[in-house]
Enzyme design. Sequence first.
Site, PDB file in Angstrom:
ATOM      1  N   SER A 157       0.804  -1.205   0.000  1.00  0.00           N
ATOM      2  CA  SER A 157       0.000   0.000   0.000  1.00  0.00           C
ATOM      3  C   SER A 157       0.845   1.267   0.000  1.00  0.00           C
ATOM      4  CB  SER A 157      -0.959  -0.035   1.190  1.00  0.00           C
ATOM      5  OG  SER A 157      -2.038   0.838   0.971  1.00  0.00           O
ATOM      6  N   LYS A 209     -20.169  18.639   7.443  1.00  0.00           N
ATOM      7  CA  LYS A 209     -19.119  18.986   8.384  1.00  0.00           C
ATOM      8  C   LYS A 209     -18.879  17.884   9.411  1.00  0.00           C
ATOM      9  CE  LYS A 209     -15.987  21.598  10.194  1.00  0.00           C
ATOM     10  NZ  LYS A 209     -14.722  21.800   9.474  1.00  0.00           N
TER      11      LYS A 209
END
Length: 342
Positions: A157, A209
């Site tokens: 990764s 948010k």
Amino acid sequence: MASGRSSNGGGRGQRLAIVFGGTVLTVVVAWWLFLDYANTLAEVVGILFVLLAGVMGARAAARFAAQRFPSYDVAEVAVEGPIRRDGGGGGFPSRGGTPADDIVEQIDRANDDTNANGLLLRLNTPGGEVVPSEDIRLAAERFDGPTIAYATDTCASGGYWIASGCDELFARDASIVGSIGVIGSRVNASELADRVGLSYERLAAGRYKDAGVPLKELDGDERNYLQGIIDGLYDDFVERVVAGRDLDPETVRETEARVYLGEEARELGLVDEIGTREDVEARLAERLGVSEVSVQEFEPTPPLRRRLNLGARDIAYSFGAGVASVLGDETGDANGFEFRVR
């Protein structure tokens, strides 16, 4: 290759000359100081002082020579453990990883070192955060000279993201390589909060948010929003691998974030060569046009305050990690939602 980088062979002769000259000069000065005006008893002591001064002079000259004419022509930088900005979790350094900024500093320092003609980037990492991985990849990419990544146990990764910035990637037969994918994670503590009598009261401006806050369930729009971010990061990952490894985009995507053992990874084009550390050094020597290379590991030099505080911070983090995983961590991840390449 930058023309200002020095020859390793010439440096050895210059170092030996400095050591010899420094030793002779020190002995001459010591002889004059301790023996010229000494009586018989003092001469014995003087001889001891002369010998001691000679040894000290040789050591001082050797240190100066090593600084002025280093013996290496390849810099080695290690990426060990999880890749994070600070090297650990929750803002605390970890014994398992090196801070990404320190790794970037080591590579940049090697690039500025006129004796470091090549870079050996040793990788043993399961991955980690996206931006720190990209910072290390960019540092390797801008190194002025041949760069070879060497996967030891694991290059997965974020580690593979970094390797895509090097000229070549070597691995061992049993190395674990790949995992070209991105994961986003969050702790869903809403049911636990209900059981202990906690409730989430939203005070926010902006629809998304608080998307991913652990104390509330995700709705469909929030899940799509966060998945879109992950998809965008995955596209970036694929683009970097395609450009750095000269692979077809479909070939990269078809791996579906699998990991492969070294030989299979080589057959897929994810790895250039299967070999040992000696094979990596031989390839660097070939690229540099020399018979053999001398490797110097560049290590971080943490500030004194950080060295003094490391033990206490590790203890504090270990104590608080479990609590933070439930209540959410606002120290670096947006709304407690964390993106990783792994």
